[in-house]
Each structure stands twice: as C-alpha cells, then as structure tokens.
Design a protein around this motif. Structure first.
Motif, PDB file in Angstrom:
ATOM      1  N   GLY A   1     -37.279  19.046  27.888  1.00  0.00           N
ATOM      2  CA  GLY A   1     -37.473  20.458  27.616  1.00  0.00           C
ATOM      3  C   GLY A   1     -36.208  21.175  27.169  1.00  0.00           C
ATOM      4  N   GLN A   2     -35.118  20.417  27.050  1.00  0.00           N
ATOM      5  CA  GLN A   2     -33.872  21.034  26.599  1.00  0.00           C
ATOM      6  C   GLN A   2     -33.504  20.490  25.229  1.00  0.00           C
ATOM      7  N   GLU A   3     -32.921  21.352  24.436  1.00  0.00           N
ATOM      8  CA  GLU A   3     -32.454  20.890  23.125  1.00  0.00           C
ATOM      9  C   GLU A   3     -30.949  20.699  23.170  1.00  0.00           C
ATOM     10  N   ILE A   4     -30.519  19.564  22.673  1.00  0.00           N
ATOM     11  CA  ILE A   4     -29.092  19.273  22.672  1.00  0.00           C
ATOM     12  C   ILE A   4     -28.622  19.152  21.237  1.00  0.00           C
ATOM     13  N   ASP A   5     -27.553  19.845  20.948  1.00  0.00           N
ATOM     14  CA  ASP A   5     -26.962  19.770  19.623  1.00  0.00           C
ATOM     15  C   ASP A   5     -26.187  18.464  19.514  1.00  0.00           C
ATOM     16  N   ALA A   6     -26.726  17.542  18.748  1.00  0.00           N
ATOM     17  CA  ALA A   6     -26.078  16.235  18.604  1.00  0.00           C
ATOM     18  C   ALA A   6     -25.628  16.009  17.164  1.00  0.00           C
ATOM     19  N   ARG A   7     -25.322  17.123  16.492  1.00  0.00           N
ATOM     20  CA  ARG A   7     -24.912  16.952  15.094  1.00  0.00           C
ATOM     21  C   ARG A   7     -23.620  16.151  14.993  1.00  0.00           C
ATOM     22  N   ASN A   8     -22.704  16.441  15.884  1.00  0.00           N
ATOM     23  CA  ASN A   8     -21.460  15.671  15.896  1.00  0.00           C
ATOM     24  C   ASN A   8     -21.474  14.677  17.045  1.00  0.00           C
ATOM     25  N   ILE A   9     -21.459  13.414  16.702  1.00  0.00           N
ATOM     26  CA  ILE A   9     -21.456  12.403  17.755  1.00  0.00           C
ATOM     27  C   ILE A   9     -20.005  12.157  18.162  1.00  0.00           C
ATOM     28  N   THR A  10     -19.648  12.704  19.280  1.00  0.00           N
ATOM     29  CA  THR A  10     -18.273  12.612  19.769  1.00  0.00           C
ATOM     30  C   THR A  10     -18.268  11.922  21.135  1.00  0.00           C
ATOM     31  N   PRO A  11     -17.084  11.482  21.578  1.00  0.00           N
ATOM     32  CA  PRO A  11     -17.017  10.927  22.931  1.00  0.00           C
ATOM     33  C   PRO A  11     -17.530  11.920  23.961  1.00  0.00           C
ATOM     34  N   GLU A  12     -17.244  13.192  23.740  1.00  0.00           N
ATOM     35  CA  GLU A  12     -17.697  14.218  24.700  1.00  0.00           C
ATOM     36  C   GLU A  12     -19.223  14.290  24.741  1.00  0.00           C
ATOM     37  N   LEU A  13     -19.824  14.215  23.567  1.00  0.00           N
ATOM     38  CA  LEU A  13     -21.295  14.260  23.533  1.00  0.00           C
ATOM     39  C   LEU A  13     -21.881  13.070  24.294  1.00  0.00           C
ATOM     40  N   ILE A  14     -21.351  11.903  24.009  1.00  0.00           N
ATOM     41  CA  ILE A  14     -21.866  10.691  24.661  1.00  0.00           C
ATOM     42  C   ILE A  14     -21.679  10.784  26.163  1.00  0.00           C
TER      43      ILE A  14
ATOM     44  N   ALA B   1     -18.178   5.786  21.071  1.00  0.00           N
ATOM     45  CA  ALA B   1     -18.388   4.980  22.283  1.00  0.00           C
ATOM     46  C   ALA B   1     -17.160   4.130  22.582  1.00  0.00           C
ATOM     47  N   THR B   2     -16.525   3.623  21.530  1.00  0.00           N
ATOM     48  CA  THR B   2     -15.326   2.804  21.727  1.00  0.00           C
ATOM     49  C   THR B   2     -14.164   3.662  22.215  1.00  0.00           C
ATOM     50  N   THR B   3     -14.031   4.833  21.619  1.00  0.00           N
ATOM     51  CA  THR B   3     -12.972   5.760  22.049  1.00  0.00           C
ATOM     52  C   THR B   3     -13.148   6.132  23.520  1.00  0.00           C
ATOM     53  N   LEU B   4     -14.395   6.389  23.887  1.00  0.00           N
ATOM     54  CA  LEU B   4     -14.668   6.763  25.274  1.00  0.00           C
ATOM     55  C   LEU B   4     -14.345   5.617  26.234  1.00  0.00           C
ATOM     56  N   LEU B   5     -14.660   4.409  25.805  1.00  0.00           N
ATOM     57  CA  LEU B   5     -14.359   3.236  26.643  1.00  0.00           C
ATOM     58  C   LEU B   5     -12.854   3.136  26.892  1.00  0.00           C
ATOM     59  N   VAL B   6     -12.088   3.292  25.828  1.00  0.00           N
ATOM     60  CA  VAL B   6     -10.628   3.221  25.961  1.00  0.00           C
ATOM     61  C   VAL B   6     -10.128   4.320  26.891  1.00  0.00           C
ATOM     62  N   LYS B   7     -10.649   5.506  26.689  1.00  0.00           N
ATOM     63  CA  LYS B   7     -10.214   6.635  27.526  1.00  0.00           C
ATOM     64  C   LYS B   7     -10.531   6.378  28.998  1.00  0.00           C
ATOM     65  N   ASP B   8     -11.729   5.903  29.271  1.00  0.00           N
ATOM     66  CA  ASP B   8     -12.110   5.643  30.659  1.00  0.00           C
ATOM     67  C   ASP B   8     -11.219   4.570  31.287  1.00  0.00           C
TER      68      ASP B   8
END
Lengths: 448, 425
Positions: free
Chosen positions: B153-166, B231-238
């Motif tokens: 029931g929520q709309e998410i703006d996923a136009r930019n796929i970023t590590p933050e979005l993921i 996703a790869t950037t996020l993995l490295v950051k984590d």
C-alpha cells in the motif's frame, strides 16, 4: 512420572454439543475440587522448578537439550520452516515460496521473535511487529486483516495506533492510583468496516504440552453457567467436537491446525488444512498453487513445524530466588483467587513422545475462555467480545512484555489491573494490597 | 568453471595446515604470530575475527573492481571474471560466519549480507515461461523493471537505484524480508536463475543483460547495471563497517577485550555448536536433502554451495584451534580453546579434534565431487531424488557435523564451559 489424571473427571461431564464453533452453553457442574488452582494456599512452592515437566530448562526458549545432537537434527526442517522467511512464487527455492499475496509477516519468527512474545508497533501496522487484527463479521476481507502484500497488489489496510486516553483508573487502598491507557485503532489506508480484534503473537512456551492435555480435562474444568457459584465460568469453543485451546479466543483444538491457520492467515501459505490462498479469487503469481493443486507447505512440513514447536523448552521458574518474597507473592496470588483461572497443575495425557507424556506441568492456565469485562472487550456486539482464554503465565519472567491480547499492558502490574469481569473480584483483592504485598506479588510473577 | 583450480590451491594448503596444526603444541606455535605467552584467548579471538572480516572486505573490493570492469565493458569474459571474483569473495566470508552466532551484533548485521532464501522475483525478471503463463501481472513484481514500487500500500520512489535505496528496501515490509542486498542478491544478478533443477548447470544469465543500448537483453539493462553496482557498493560498505568494529577502537574489539576468558570459551562453543548442527548440518544440508527441493541450497544461482559448506566448516575449525590462514597466505593465531581443552581434558579434546578433521574432510569430499569428478556433481544434483551417491556424500558430511557437535558438547561439559546456548537452533 505418575499420572495425576483422575478418572472421575471423565464421568462428571455432560456436555451439550452446541455445534461447530459455538460457545459451549451448558456443561458440567463440577464442584470446586480441593485442588482447584492446585497447590493449597500454604503449600511451600518448591517443585515448580519443573514448570514444563521434562521440557523445563533454564535459558532461552529452544529445542530441548534432552535430545541428542542427532535427534535435534531431525527437527531441522521444522526449525527451518519456522525461522526462515518465505518468498514469493515462483522462486528458485521452491520449497520456501508461496508467500502471500496478502500476509502479515514473512515468517513465523518475525512475529514470534526468538520463539517469544511479539512486539507492538509504536504508531502503525507499517512497522513490523507481532500484532495483527482479526475481523469480526466475515466481510470481504475475511477473518483477518492482512497489512502486507506482494508488490503490485494493495494490502487490505493499515491501522494507526494511539494510546492517549486513560480508559481506566485503578486505586489501591493505600491511595496509589494507576492510570491505564487503552490503544485506539484507526484505519489509515484501505477500508475496513468490520470491528477489529487485535491479537499479539504469544510466546511459544510448552505448546506441545498444552496440546497433550486431554480434551476431557478441559471439559471437566469448564463451568460455563457457573453452577458452582464461584463467580468463575470457564468456557470453550467446540471445534469439530473438540474443545478449543489455542489462540487468544481458543479457536483451535490442536496445535497442528493452529500452525496451519497461522501459516495461512499470517503468511499466506496454503496447506492441506487451508488449501486456498488468501484472498480466494486471487490472480497473483503466488496463487498458481491453486491451479497446480500443490499447496505451499506439505503435510510433512506442517508436521515438522508442529513437532519442532512441541519440543521447545519451557523456561525454568526462578522460585528459589528471593524466596521469601516469592513465597509471599504466591500466597497472595492464591489468596486473591488468581489461580481459579490461572490453574497451576495440569497433567498431560499419555503420548508417544516420552517428553510430552504424563507430565505434571504448571502453565498457570485452565486454557478456557473467561469473561474479562467490558474494558478488555474488543467489539460492541459479538458474543465472544468479552471472552479471552486464560493466558498461561509460565515463562512470564523470562519473556518480558508487553502483556495481554493487544499488548496494552507494559508492566505486570498493569496487566493485573486490566483484568475485569470474572476476575474483578480478584482484582479488588489485589487493590487492598499494600506496597510490600504488591512487590511480593510482582516478584512472584516475574519468577515464573 | 571459473578459477576453481586457484581456489582449490588455497583449499589444499589450508587443509594441509589444518592437519598439521591439529596438535596445538608449542612446536606449532612458531608458525603463528604473535605467540607471546601474554596473549590471551581473547586476543586470539579478536585477531581471527579482525583478519577474516578484513579479508572479506579485501575480497569484496576485488569483486567491486571486477563488477566495474563488467559494467564498463560487458562481455563473456568480464562476466566470467566478475563471477570468479564473487566466488573468491565467499572464501573468507564463509569462514567468518562462525563468529556470527555468539554475537548478536554480527547476527543482526549479517542479514543484509548473507540473507537467504532470496526473493529473486522482487529484484529482477524470473523465468520467461512463467511470464507467458501469468501475462503482465508477474512483471509488476521486480524492482529493476519498476521505477515506482508499490509494496504494502506504499509507493516507493525507485527511480534511482542506489545503495541507500537497496538498504531501505531491506528493512521494508517485514523484519526478515532481506530481499534486496548482499552476496546472494549479487549472485543472482551475476548468474540469474538456475533453471536446471537438479540437473547439471548453474544460472545462465547472458552478459548482454548488462549491455547498454540495443544489445540489451531482458530489458531495463541500465537499471540492472545500477542495481549490481549499488548492491556491490553496499556490500563493501557493510564489510568496511564490520572490519572496523574489530579494529582497535571498535565496539566488538572492546567487547572481547573486556570479556572473561570463560565467556570467550562459552561464545566459541556456542558459535561452533550453532553453526555445526542447526545451521550447516540441519538448515543447509539436511533440509535441502529432505525436501529434494530443486536448488534449496545455499549458493543456489552459482552452484557454489559445496565451497560455502566447506569454508563454513573450516571456519569452525579455525576458531577452535585459534588459527586462520589469510587470503594472502599469512597465518595468524594464538592461544586457543583447543590448547586449553588439550591440557584439561585430553581425551575429549582428541575426540573433537578428530571430529573436526573429519568434518573438514567430508565437506571437502563435496568440493571434490562438485569440482573434480567427471562429470562434476554439484550440490543441487546431489540432493536430487534417487541420487544415492550424492545423498551418501551429504549424509556423511551431516553425520560428521553431528559427531562434531556431540564431541563439542561433551568437551564443554568436561571443562565446565556453559554450553546450553549451543543447543539452540
């Protein structure tokens, strides 16, 4: 272990079967046995270290260490299906797909956190929590509100939760006033015209043992018309000729069906017990199972989850700690009449699993429904609105709050004071307690 | 199979070092550093954890670099290299997993990295034949195809796929719906669905899924590229975060400086017991075998499961023995539970030592069958109904891990280490 099962209990009942899922309206009229509420007032409590018979163990709830590593391994499948999230179909992991399309949670674990009690959302059902809403009236949304959905489909509704209004004030003889806040629910998205009945995920303590209590014992405990005049009724729903015992309203008679129901309503996982996806006329990918005549979880999967849950440990009571206060609290608990419903001693029937068979257990519950008064009622007009199943108190100390069916009570004292209806007389007793007695009572409850 | 030989070389050297180091005596101590008598079991724990998470970070950065090359110039070759880098990244990470179970700090964090099963339909397209059946409905599911996501029931703006979005999607709509990030999300993007069931073959995503312009296959290539990169950037950051937490000044470093040695021993027993029985023998092998479920396995898109299991097992042995061979070949280690056990309860120690060696050998047998037998038999083939040889391999590994757990619990009892937590699934 010797069975304390009394054959006489079988004979005293004369139940009228009121039909499928009907409140039992006329049942036996058992006089209160001397053991009603179990241990007599002055009996020192030394034994209930073994709250759940052979399954009793200190530490977190987990598969019983009574089993060897090889035996524990046998429960992997059940543990896996309980703890791991389900995913949408079709997925490469076909045995774990079938989520939704409408659901409340992705896994059992996400509400029954670490097999314990669920949490309450602070503001809205958008947060993950262990709270869901049953619906009265069987409207278009069925019997439960699903607040999650797969992408491409709307969830049924979202509920906002507020706790601003003092609904009840309790005053002790010594002047202590406790204000009790009731949650208010408003539909913030979607529509729901049915009345909402919030339900918090209970801790999964001793469910296999409760499942192994004989039906006849429950029939013997029941006293729907209060023929013995003690002010306590005790009813159950009849579920296909059996007394209900699981769920906040005792809607299921056996553990496996309860598990299947939770899979179906909460996660959207179909099974042979509840074969249709939710909603019934769904065209979403998750519903292809209907066409394929394949259910999301197999019978073996259901058995595995029920089997796993049956053999979880029951937290060991800490009744030896600060023994004097606990002892005093125990006396106050029985003196106030709490053990009339929070029945201390039950005995399981013979069972193929030795760990579940003929165990003397102390759930502190009669598993029956009782009128809990207007303040805890969850609907204006439903006959079941004031009725709640006596919540087992075992593991109370190690599992924390919030308490009651909707988690409205943050402390044990609040939980006690919310009781009304048949429990009002007991609460009035509690309200005469001075601060030392209050502390002792809470000490006792926290030691369970 | 990309680069199995190289990995196998590492594998062999580790197995050898394990065999020789199985007697944690002073003669072995010269191989490990530092080995001053002041070093405690706490220090060893920190040292091993810091090393294995730093290695995981180093390998993830190499994966990130390979993914960069793939996206710069998509080709069979660059995709194969990215896949090889992913496999290498799993080597230290799977060895790190044993640290997870006694440390809620890690357990809460790791869902973002190693969550499984993965809801692949939420990320990208799934099997074509399925779409034919379902019409357009199924296409609405995936993030890569949809700049606006409608979930719950929520709309998410996923136009930019970023590590933050993921990262935000990871927490979205359910506590455990780790749908969007981590090794397996990247694995799915690099390999695609494994549609071979229990027959030979892994996922066969074409490199053109990452092509720019008209060579793009399956649509939405730019968003798929963005997703892989994010996703790869996020993995490295984590992994940067977790690595730092074990360095001086980090919270986990401080935690283990302050714990009593008895508590450290309890944690080691808890960790190994949990991973050994409930997770690896149970969840990852017995359940997969019992269900005969196609691809109900850990690294299901890449058919890398055998290595995952092997390195999990090796990680447990590392922790018990107080030693670890880093990805650059360096050895680290010091005083260990094994050393204490050997002095206090030599027989129980010997039983566990042999059991751990056997577990390593039996999971190594999975690797042998999957990589070097002719024809190779992957884990998803082993679990196929009626595959008696595959079943025997898995049952052997499961039984070895069960014996390892029993030996561990017996040892813990004998040396008075509270092991009740180790019984948890």
């Amino acid at each position: 272990m010797p069975s304390r099962f009394k054959a006489a209990d079988f004979l005293k009942r004369s139940c009228v079967i009121a039909g499928f899922i009907a409140v039992l309206s006329a049942c036996q009229s058992d006089p209160p046995s001397p053991e009603h509420g179990a241990l007599s007032r002055n009996t020192p409590i030394t034994a209930p270290q073994t709250m759940g018979g052979a399954l009793t163990a200190p530490g977190p709830i987990r598969l019983t260490p009574q089993l060897s590593p090889a035996e524990r391994l046998e429960h992997s499948l059940g543990a896996s299906f309980f703890h791991k999230p389900w995913v949408s179909a079709p997925s490469t992991t076909t045995d774990r797909d079938g989520l939704g399309p409408l659901f409340n949670a992705h896994s059992c674990e996400s509400c029954h956190r670490k097999l314990g009690r669920g949490s309450v959302p602070t503001r809205s059902t958008r947060e993950s929590s262990g709270l869901l809403f049953r619906l009265y009236g069987n409207g278009a949304m069925g019997s439960q509100l699903q607040t999650r959905s797969l992408p491409g489909m709307d969830a049924e509704a979202q509920i906002d939760i507020r706790r601003e209004n003092v609904a009840l004030v309790r005053e002790f003889s010594d002047g202590l006033r406790i204000e009790l806040f009731a949650p208010r629910y408003t539909v913030s998205e979607g529509q729901s015209d049915a009345s909402l009945s919030p339900r918090l995920a209970p801790p999964l303590i001793g469910v296999g043992l409760l499942n192994a209590i004989a039906d006849d014992d429950l029939r013997a405990y029941a006293d729907p018309d209060d023929r013995n005049g003690d002010g306590i009724s005790g009813r159950y729903l009849l579920i296909q000729q059996r007394p209900g015992r699981f769920g906040w309203k005792g809607e299921q008679a056996d553990l496996r069906t309860q598990v299947a129901k939770a899979f179906h309503e909460d996660i959207g996982i179909s099974s042979s017990v509840f074969p249709l996806d939710n909603p019934p006329h769904c065209e979403m990918p998750s519903c292809v199972t209907i066409d394929n005549k394949r259910t999301d979880i197999s019978n073996a999967g259901l058995d595995a989850v029920s089997g796993y849950l049956s053999l979880l440990t029951v937290p060991q009571a800490r009744l030896s700690e600060s023994a004097e206060d606990v002892q005093r609290g125990w006396n106050l608990f029985t003196r106030a009449g709490c053990s009339a419903c929070h029945r201390v001693n039950l005995t399981t029937t013979t069972h193929q699993r030795a760990l579940l068979s003929e165990q003397i257990i102390h759930p502190f519950s009669d598993l029956l429904l009782h009128d809990m008064g207007q303040h805890l009622a969850d609907s204006a007009d439903d006959p079941l609105a004031r009725e709640w199943r006596t919540a087992p108190l075992w593991g109370l100390g190690s599992n924390g709050g919030p308490y009651l069916h909707d988690g409205r009570a943050n402390t044990l004292l609040e939980a006690v004071l919310w009781h009304g209806g048949e429990a009002e007389a007991a609460v009035q007793q509690v309200l005469t307690f001075n601060s030392g007695e209050r502390a002792a009572l809470l000490e006792f409850l926290a030691a369970l | 199979m990309p680069a199995p030989k190289m990995i196998f070389a590492v594998l062999l050297s580790l197995a050898t070092s394990v065999a020789s180091a199985a007697v944690p005596s002073n003669t072995e101590a010269s191989n490990t550093k530092p080995s001053t008598s002041e070093q405690s079991i706490n220090d060893t724990y920190i040292q091993l954890a810091a090393a294995v998470y730093e290695d995981s970070l180093i390998a993830a950065r190499e994966l990130q670099s390979s993914v960069g090359t793939l996206l710069k110039k998509p080709s069979e070759k660059s995709l194969a290299k990215a896949r090889a880098a992913w496999r290498k990244a799993r080597v230290p990470y799977q060895q790190s997993e044993t640290f997870r179970f006694a440390n809620p700090e890690i357990d809460e964090w790791e869902g973002k990295l190693n969550s499984w099963p993965l809801d692949e339909g939420l990320i990208d397209y799934v099997a074509d034949d399925y779409f034919h059946e379902m019409g357009n409905l199924g296409a609405q599911l995936n993030i890569i195809a949809n700049p606006v996501l409608k979930i719950g029931g929520q709309e998410i703006d996923a136009r930019n796929i970023t590590p933050e979005l993921i990262e935000s999607l990871h927490e979205f709509a359910g506590s455990e719906s780790n749908v969007a990030s981590g090794y397996h999300a990247i694995e799915f993007l690099l390999w695609g669905q494994d549609l071979n069931g229990t027959a030979a073959g892994a996922g066969e995503r074409p490199y053109t899924d990452f092509a720019v312009g008209e060579n793009c296959t399956h649509g939405h290539c730019q968003r798929r590229r963005d997703y892989l990169q994010a996703a790869t950037t996020l993995l490295v950051k984590d992994l940067e975060d977790m690595s730092a937490r074990w360095q001086k000044g980090g919270d986990l470093h401080a935690k283990y400086i302050n714990l009593s040695p008895e508590q450290v021993m309890t944690n080691i027993v808890f960790s190994i017991g949990s991973l050994s029985l409930g997770e690896l023998a149970g969840e990852r092998m017995k359940v997969a075998l019992e269900a005969n479920s196609t691809e109900d396995e850990h690294d299901c898109f890449s058919d890398n499961t055998h290595y995952s299991h092997y390195y999990n097992t090796l990680g447990m042995q590392n922790l018990f023995m107080g030693q670890y061979q880093r990805i650059n070949g360096d050895r680290v280690g010091g005083p260990s539970l094994a050393g204490i056990a050997k002095a206090k309860a030599p027989q129980a120690f010997e039983r566990l030592r042999l059991a751990m060696n056997d577990s390593v050998a039996k999971t190594n047998a999975l690797v042998q069958a999957a990589e070097f037998s002719q024809p190779p038999m992957k884990f998803d083939q082993m679990i196929a109904e009626g595959n008696s040889r595959g079943k025997a391999l898995i049952v052997d590994a499961v039984n070895a891990l069960v014996e390892q757990t029993a030996a561990l619990e017996a040892l813990a009892k004998e040396i008075d280490v509270d092991h009740s937590g180790a019984l948890a699934f």
